[in-house]
Design a protein around this motif. Structure first.
Motif, PDB file in Angstrom:
ATOM      1  N   LEU A  52      -1.053  -6.793   1.359  1.00 43.23           N
ATOM      2  CA  LEU A  52      -0.090  -7.477   2.212  1.00 43.23           C
ATOM      3  C   LEU A  52      -0.807  -8.483   3.094  1.00 43.23           C
ATOM      4  O   LEU A  52      -1.859  -8.187   3.667  1.00 43.23           O
ATOM      5  CB  LEU A  52       0.659  -6.469   3.085  1.00 43.23           C
ATOM      6  N   LEU A  53      -0.228  -9.655   3.231  1.00 42.56           N
ATOM      7  CA  LEU A  53      -0.791 -10.703   4.062  1.00 42.56           C
ATOM      8  C   LEU A  53       0.239 -11.161   5.093  1.00 42.56           C
ATOM      9  O   LEU A  53       1.443 -10.979   4.911  1.00 42.56           O
ATOM     10  CB  LEU A  53      -1.250 -11.891   3.224  1.00 42.56           C
ATOM     11  N   ASP A  54      -0.258 -11.733   6.178  1.00 43.80           N
ATOM     12  CA  ASP A  54       0.572 -12.274   7.258  1.00 43.80           C
ATOM     13  C   ASP A  54       1.545 -11.235   7.814  1.00 43.80           C
ATOM     14  O   ASP A  54       2.706 -11.549   8.111  1.00 43.80           O
ATOM     15  CB  ASP A  54       1.336 -13.513   6.789  1.00 43.80           C
ATOM     16  N   VAL A  55       1.070 -10.005   7.986  1.00 44.22           N
ATOM     17  CA  VAL A  55       1.915  -8.954   8.550  1.00 44.22           C
ATOM     18  C   VAL A  55       2.147  -9.233  10.035  1.00 44.22           C
ATOM     19  O   VAL A  55       1.191  -9.390  10.803  1.00 44.22           O
ATOM     20  CB  VAL A  55       1.266  -7.568   8.373  1.00 44.22           C
ATOM     21  N   VAL A  56       3.405  -9.311  10.442  1.00 40.71           N
ATOM     22  CA  VAL A  56       3.748  -9.504  11.853  1.00 40.71           C
ATOM     23  C   VAL A  56       4.661  -8.399  12.380  1.00 40.71           C
ATOM     24  O   VAL A  56       4.869  -8.280  13.583  1.00 40.71           O
ATOM     25  CB  VAL A  56       4.412 -10.878  12.097  1.00 40.71           C
ATOM     26  N   ASP A  57       5.214  -7.589  11.462  1.00 44.12           N
ATOM     27  CA  ASP A  57       6.086  -6.475  11.851  1.00 44.12           C
ATOM     28  C   ASP A  57       5.455  -5.161  11.382  1.00 44.12           C
ATOM     29  O   ASP A  57       5.633  -4.761  10.230  1.00 44.12           O
ATOM     30  CB  ASP A  57       7.486  -6.638  11.253  1.00 44.12           C
ATOM     31  N   PRO A  58       4.695  -4.506  12.246  1.00 45.15           N
ATOM     32  CA  PRO A  58       3.973  -3.296  11.843  1.00 45.15           C
ATOM     33  C   PRO A  58       4.902  -2.103  11.645  1.00 45.15           C
ATOM     34  O   PRO A  58       5.938  -1.995  12.304  1.00 45.15           O
ATOM     35  CB  PRO A  58       3.024  -3.054  13.015  1.00 45.15           C
ATOM     36  N   THR A  59       4.515  -1.214  10.734  1.00 47.33           N
ATOM     37  CA  THR A  59       5.309  -0.020  10.454  1.00 47.33           C
ATOM     38  C   THR A  59       4.397   1.195  10.280  1.00 47.33           C
ATOM     39  O   THR A  59       3.185   1.064  10.096  1.00 47.33           O
ATOM     40  CB  THR A  59       6.149  -0.178   9.171  1.00 47.33           C
ATOM     41  N   LEU A  60       5.018   2.360  10.311  1.00 41.13           N
ATOM     42  CA  LEU A  60       4.345   3.618  10.013  1.00 41.13           C
ATOM     43  C   LEU A  60       5.158   4.327   8.952  1.00 41.13           C
ATOM     44  O   LEU A  60       6.364   4.539   9.126  1.00 41.13           O
ATOM     45  CB  LEU A  60       4.248   4.494  11.273  1.00 41.13           C
ATOM     46  N   THR A  61       4.529   4.658   7.835  1.00 40.68           N
ATOM     47  CA  THR A  61       5.208   5.376   6.753  1.00 40.68           C
ATOM     48  C   THR A  61       4.700   6.801   6.717  1.00 40.68           C
ATOM     49  O   THR A  61       3.502   7.039   6.537  1.00 40.68           O
ATOM     50  CB  THR A  61       4.968   4.697   5.391  1.00 40.68           C
ATOM     51  N   ILE A  62       5.614   7.761   6.902  1.00 39.15           N
ATOM     52  CA  ILE A  62       5.266   9.175   6.991  1.00 39.15           C
ATOM     53  C   ILE A  62       5.436   9.861   5.643  1.00 39.15           C
ATOM     54  O   ILE A  62       6.478   9.730   4.986  1.00 39.15           O
ATOM     55  CB  ILE A  62       6.136   9.888   8.045  1.00 39.15           C
ATOM     56  N   TYR A  63       4.424  10.600   5.232  1.00 40.68           N
ATOM     57  CA  TYR A  63       4.473  11.443   4.037  1.00 40.68           C
ATOM     58  C   TYR A  63       4.390  12.891   4.500  1.00 40.68           C
ATOM     59  O   TYR A  63       3.384  13.312   5.069  1.00 40.68           O
ATOM     60  CB  TYR A  63       3.302  11.135   3.100  1.00 40.68           C
ATOM     61  N   SER A  64       5.449  13.638   4.277  1.00 40.81           N
ATOM     62  CA  SER A  64       5.487  15.030   4.715  1.00 40.81           C
ATOM     63  C   SER A  64       4.611  15.902   3.833  1.00 40.81           C
ATOM     64  O   SER A  64       4.431  15.619   2.644  1.00 40.81           O
ATOM     65  CB  SER A  64       6.928  15.553   4.679  1.00 40.81           C
ATOM     66  N   PRO A  65       4.066  16.985   4.388  1.00 38.98           N
ATOM     67  CA  PRO A  65       3.202  17.868   3.589  1.00 38.98           C
ATOM     68  C   PRO A  65       3.997  18.637   2.548  1.00 38.98           C
ATOM     69  O   PRO A  65       5.137  19.039   2.786  1.00 38.98           O
ATOM     70  CB  PRO A  65       2.612  18.814   4.636  1.00 38.98           C
ATOM     71  N   LYS A  66       3.384  18.833   1.400  1.00 40.42           N
ATOM     72  CA  LYS A  66       3.990  19.612   0.324  1.00 40.42           C
ATOM     73  C   LYS A  66       3.181  20.890   0.130  1.00 40.42           C
ATOM     74  O   LYS A  66       1.981  20.913   0.351  1.00 40.42           O
ATOM     75  CB  LYS A  66       4.013  18.786  -0.969  1.00 40.42           C
ATOM     76  N   GLY A  67       3.826  21.935  -0.304  1.00 40.71           N
ATOM     77  CA  GLY A  67       3.116  23.193  -0.500  1.00 40.71           C
ATOM     78  C   GLY A  67       2.753  23.837   0.817  1.00 40.71           C
ATOM     79  O   GLY A  67       3.526  23.805   1.781  1.00 40.71           O
ATOM     80  N   ASN A  68       1.556  24.392   0.893  1.00 38.40           N
ATOM     81  CA  ASN A  68       1.109  25.076   2.108  1.00 38.40           C
ATOM     82  C   ASN A  68       0.693  24.057   3.171  1.00 38.40           C
ATOM     83  O   ASN A  68      -0.283  23.328   3.001  1.00 38.40           O
ATOM     84  CB  ASN A  68      -0.074  26.001   1.793  1.00 38.40           C
ATOM     85  N   ASN A  69       1.453  24.043   4.254  1.00 37.86           N
ATOM     86  CA  ASN A  69       1.187  23.107   5.339  1.00 37.86           C
ATOM     87  C   ASN A  69      -0.088  23.515   6.082  1.00 37.86           C
ATOM     88  O   ASN A  69      -0.206  24.637   6.567  1.00 37.86           O
ATOM     89  CB  ASN A  69       2.382  23.080   6.299  1.00 37.86           C
ATOM     90  N   THR A  70      -1.037  22.603   6.179  1.00 37.88           N
ATOM     91  CA  THR A  70      -2.296  22.891   6.872  1.00 37.88           C
ATOM     92  C   THR A  70      -2.153  22.829   8.386  1.00 37.88           C
ATOM     93  O   THR A  70      -3.053  23.254   9.103  1.00 37.88           O
ATOM     94  CB  THR A  70      -3.386  21.895   6.452  1.00 37.88           C
ATOM     95  N   GLY A  71      -1.040  22.268   8.864  1.00 33.39           N
ATOM     96  CA  GLY A  71      -0.856  22.115  10.303  1.00 33.39           C
ATOM     97  C   GLY A  71      -1.643  20.958  10.888  1.00 33.39           C
ATOM     98  O   GLY A  71      -1.805  20.861  12.110  1.00 33.39           O
TER      99      GLY A  71
END
Length: 292
Positions: A52-71
């Protein structure tokens, strides 16, 4: 802290448990060091991967844990020399791999520092990364990880940013990572790195005080976050000494560090390749994180 109750909490929790979600980093009008511009974000194939180039609108993409959650949770900061964001092979791919191992992962799409879009471009990536850490921590109850078990993983220039996050003291503890993973990261203020920072981050010569602030190896102390370090000896973009010198400084200050160096791998191998063995590092990191 995000607070959702009753039925809404249930659906919020289920939503995150099975999907990933991209969310804006800042509310309208809140982006610090921003000025109006005509830049338009776009995607381009570079270095054999989509970026990606010229990013001016920052974001955060969340990936939830699968299986045994390490915490535990990790904010992933892709590289790109502060000129682009290598968000796929150093971002989304890693988030998928970590979430499959029970680790909550957040991929940061940070703003590219440019004079056209900022009055202080050198502060843009740092402010986005700190905001992302706070936003990720605000989800700890809903996603099942400890707010004191949130680290950062950075690649190349993203590794430089991850190092700064851990070494530049913030008055807000939610802006400081509990651990760091630096994958072929930048830690040394060599002449080449000084030129790079002046050309691609500051867009001017650094002041004497800024040179001192950016001599990161001198900032390591006993409060520096524990680190997991990965590099390849044949990396001709970010030299392996960037990792070995940082590891030595951590050891001198009795900070926990684990280092993995590969004979072949070059620069920018992301999650790694089986042909040169660099694909081992993700499992090694997961093992380290579980023991941390």
């Amino acid at each position: 802290m995000i607070r959702i109750s009753g039925t809404l909490y249930f659906f919020f929790h289920v939503f995150f448990a099975f999907t990933q979600q991209e969310m804006p980093l800042w509310k309208d009008g809140e982006k610090p060091f921003y000025k109006e511009n005509s830049l338009q974000e776009y995607e381009k194939e570079m270095w054999g991967t989509r970026c990606l180039l010229d990013v001016v609108d920052p974001t955060l993409t969340i990936y939830s844990p699968k299986g045994n959650n390490t915490g535990k949770a990790v904010l992933i900061i892709p590289g790109g020399g502060y000129e682009l964001v290598a968000i796929y092979h150093e971002g989304f791919d890693l988030a998928e791999a970590l979430s499959a191992k029970g680790i909550t992962a957040g991929v940061l799409k940070y703003r590219i520092p440019k004079p056209e879009s900022s009055n202080q471009p050198h502060m843009v990536p740092l402010s986005d990364a700190r905001q992302a850490l706070k936003l990720l921590r605000s989800m700890s109850n809903n996603l099942g990880f400890g707010s004191d078990k949130v680290g950062v993983m950075g690649f190349s220039a993203g590794g430089h940013l991850a190092t700064v996050l851990g070494l530049w003291k913030s008055e807000n503890e939610n802006e400081i990572p509990n651990f760091s993973a630096l994958i072929y990261g930048v830690t040394d203020l060599s002449k080449d790195n000084l030129d790079w920072l002046e050309e691609s981050l500051y867009y001017r010569r650094l002041t004497e005080k800024e040179v001192e602030e950016n001599t990161l190896l001198n900032l390591v102390d006993a409060e520096t976050p524990p680190a997991f370090l990965v590099h390849a000896y044949d990396d001709d973009v970010c030299l392996v000494k960037e990792t070995t010198m940082y590891a030595d400084k951590l050891m001198e200050n009795a900070v926990s560090v684990e280092t993995h160096l590969f004979e072949i791998g070059g620069h920018g191998f992301g999650a790694g390749r089986s042909k040169d063995g660099t694909d081992q590092w993700v499992s090694l990191f997961v093992n380290w994180l579980k023991r941390l």
